[in-house]
Design an enzyme around this catalytic site. Sequence first.
Site, PDB file in Angstrom:
ATOM      1  N   LEU A  53       0.825  -1.220   0.000  1.00 17.00           N
ATOM      2  CA  LEU A  53       0.000   0.000   0.000  1.00 17.00           C
ATOM      3  C   LEU A  53       0.857   1.267   0.000  1.00 17.00           C
ATOM      4  O   LEU A  53       0.342   2.354  -0.213  1.00 17.00           O
ATOM      5  CB  LEU A  53      -0.949   0.005   1.208  1.00 17.00           C
ATOM      6  N   ARG A  54       2.144   1.106   0.293  1.00 14.37           N
ATOM      7  CA  ARG A  54       3.146   2.190   0.179  1.00 14.37           C
ATOM      8  C   ARG A  54       3.053   3.305   1.215  1.00 14.37           C
ATOM      9  O   ARG A  54       3.933   4.157   1.262  1.00 14.37           O
ATOM     10  CB  ARG A  54       3.112   2.834  -1.216  1.00 14.37           C
TER      11      ARG A  54
ATOM     12  N   HIS B 169       9.603 -13.972   1.484  1.00 14.62           N
ATOM     13  CA  HIS B 169      10.113 -13.599   0.158  1.00 14.62           C
ATOM     14  C   HIS B 169      11.439 -14.331   0.023  1.00 14.62           C
ATOM     15  O   HIS B 169      12.334 -14.139   0.849  1.00 14.62           O
ATOM     16  CB  HIS B 169      10.297 -12.081   0.105  1.00 14.62           C
TER      17      HIS B 169
ATOM     18  N   ASP C 119       0.620  -9.577  -5.066  1.00 10.24           N
ATOM     19  CA  ASP C 119       1.881  -8.835  -4.883  1.00 10.24           C
ATOM     20  C   ASP C 119       1.724  -7.470  -5.544  1.00 10.24           C
ATOM     21  O   ASP C 119       2.641  -6.988  -6.233  1.00 10.24           O
ATOM     22  CB  ASP C 119       3.104  -9.594  -5.417  1.00 10.24           C
TER      23      ASP C 119
HETATM   24  O1  DOR Z   1       8.323  -6.924  -7.653  1.00 16.30           O
HETATM   25  C1  DOR Z   1       8.387  -6.699  -6.460  1.00 16.30           C
HETATM   26  N1  DOR Z   1       7.991  -5.502  -5.951  1.00 16.30           N
HETATM   27  N2  DOR Z   1       8.872  -7.625  -5.645  1.00 16.30           N
HETATM   28  C2  DOR Z   1       9.138  -7.383  -4.358  1.00 16.30           C
HETATM   29  O2  DOR Z   1       9.599  -8.253  -3.683  1.00 16.30           O
HETATM   30  C3  DOR Z   1       8.904  -6.047  -3.787  1.00 16.30           C
HETATM   31  C4  DOR Z   1       7.883  -5.321  -4.536  1.00 16.30           C
HETATM   32  C5  DOR Z   1       7.839  -3.849  -4.204  1.00 16.30           C
HETATM   33  O3  DOR Z   1       7.783  -3.502  -3.022  1.00 16.30           O
HETATM   34  O4  DOR Z   1       7.804  -3.027  -5.143  1.00 16.30           O
HETATM   35 ZN    ZN Z   2       8.423 -10.185  -2.433  1.00 16.93          ZN
HETATM   36 ZN    ZN Z   3       5.692  -8.086  -2.319  1.00 19.28          ZN
END
Ligand code: DOR
Ligand code: ZN
Ligand code: ZN
Length: 421
Positions: A57-58, A173, A299
């Site tokens: 969600l950032r 992960h 993801d």
């Molecule tokens: O593609 C990905 N984006 N893999 C990850 O493990 C992290 C994620 C991200 O936070 O952008």
């Molecule tokens: Zn990941």
């Molecule tokens: Zn992830």
Amino acid sequence: MIFKNADVVFADGVKKADIRTEGGKIAEIAPSIKGADAIDCKGLTVFPGFIDLHVHLREPGFEKKENIESGCRAAVKGGFTQICCMPNTNPVTDNKVVVTYIKARAKEVDLCKVHPVGAITKGQEGKELAAIGAMKAAGAVALSEDGKSVPDTKIMALAMQYASDFGLKCLCHCEDAGLVDGGVVNEGYYSTLTGLKGSIRAAEDIVIAREICLAESLELPVHICHVSTYSGVQLIREAKARGVAVTAETCPHYFTLTDEVIASFDTDTKVNPPLREEKDRLAIVEGLKDGTLDCIVTDHAPHHEDDKNVEYNLAAFGISGLETSFALSYTMLVRGGVLGLPALAEKMSGAPARILSLEGGEIAVGKPADLTFADLNEEWTVDPAEFVSKGKNTPFAGRKVFGRVKMTVVDGKIKYEEKRK
Ligand code: DOR
Ligand code: ZN
Ligand code: ZN
């Protein structure tokens, strides 16, 4: 409220039924229920609200990419009623303050249920365990170092033990950073063709195997994130056969795409773990079919154009997935003859609920009234300009898919309804 005439997806089949909700719960399911507040859902199929164990969600920290409000809007548009959000925020979600903040903000936004995932180590630096007990008390539902693995195996073992003491699971992960060594795509024909640096399957598999070994030795459960390799599927299948308490997820891009698409140099194809080869894609499909892979997650990794509109090596990893996950899964797996509708509901709702002991995941009297209504016959074309997520980064732009989410109900309240055209 009464939802009438929908085809209801139960664990044992699809049946036409009316559903009455009361006080946020499913109060009655019957062939015909009469009363006020009835909505005719003829032509729609109703699933138990989708649950996504793996969303970014950032917020806090990267609100330019996404925030809790835009992410939750994307979630309910995609049919998700509950989402778990990963801790690679800024500050990292490694303490009760950030967990409390995310929960409070999600409550204000009031769209879907948001469950924070806490980091395994402080600052995701791999050195000291994060405040696991305090995060659990504040509402964290799991732990993850997502974005990377915990490099030190001893710390990972300790984390699994502490997590278990607090009734939490680690969502792993799996990536050996030394082996990846700056690789941005899968190593193979297409990395050679493009000149992009590749990373081999072993970089993922070695850590999948490590986490399985820890779970087996310590007799604790573990969950493997976004499986992308055929060999990783096999490691998990064999561990399950031995009785290891391992569960696993994959994402729509791993059963839909192969690394062939990187030949375009489109940075929206850059994701971690990377898109692999056809034999991997087929093994992921088989793993979903035979139960090796328990669930489908997005993801959802929204990024700003500034992070993607750069040369491939410099671009951020990730795909904005919440608004395409259901249609891709339905199209590839159900229309593709791999899973029936109840099995798809299991992958997107039942299994995720059980893996983290979340309420919901099935349509039954007494369960939360979390319901996703979809038109399975609607064909549409993915257009990132229509995304409500701030992240428009998708490798699926222009792709034709079947299955359109029309309405999402959370705790008996309509949180998303598609505007009539
Ligand atoms: O593609 C990905 N984006 N893999 C990850 O493990 C992290 C994620 C991200 O936070 O952008
Ligand atoms: Zn990941
Ligand atoms: Zn992830």
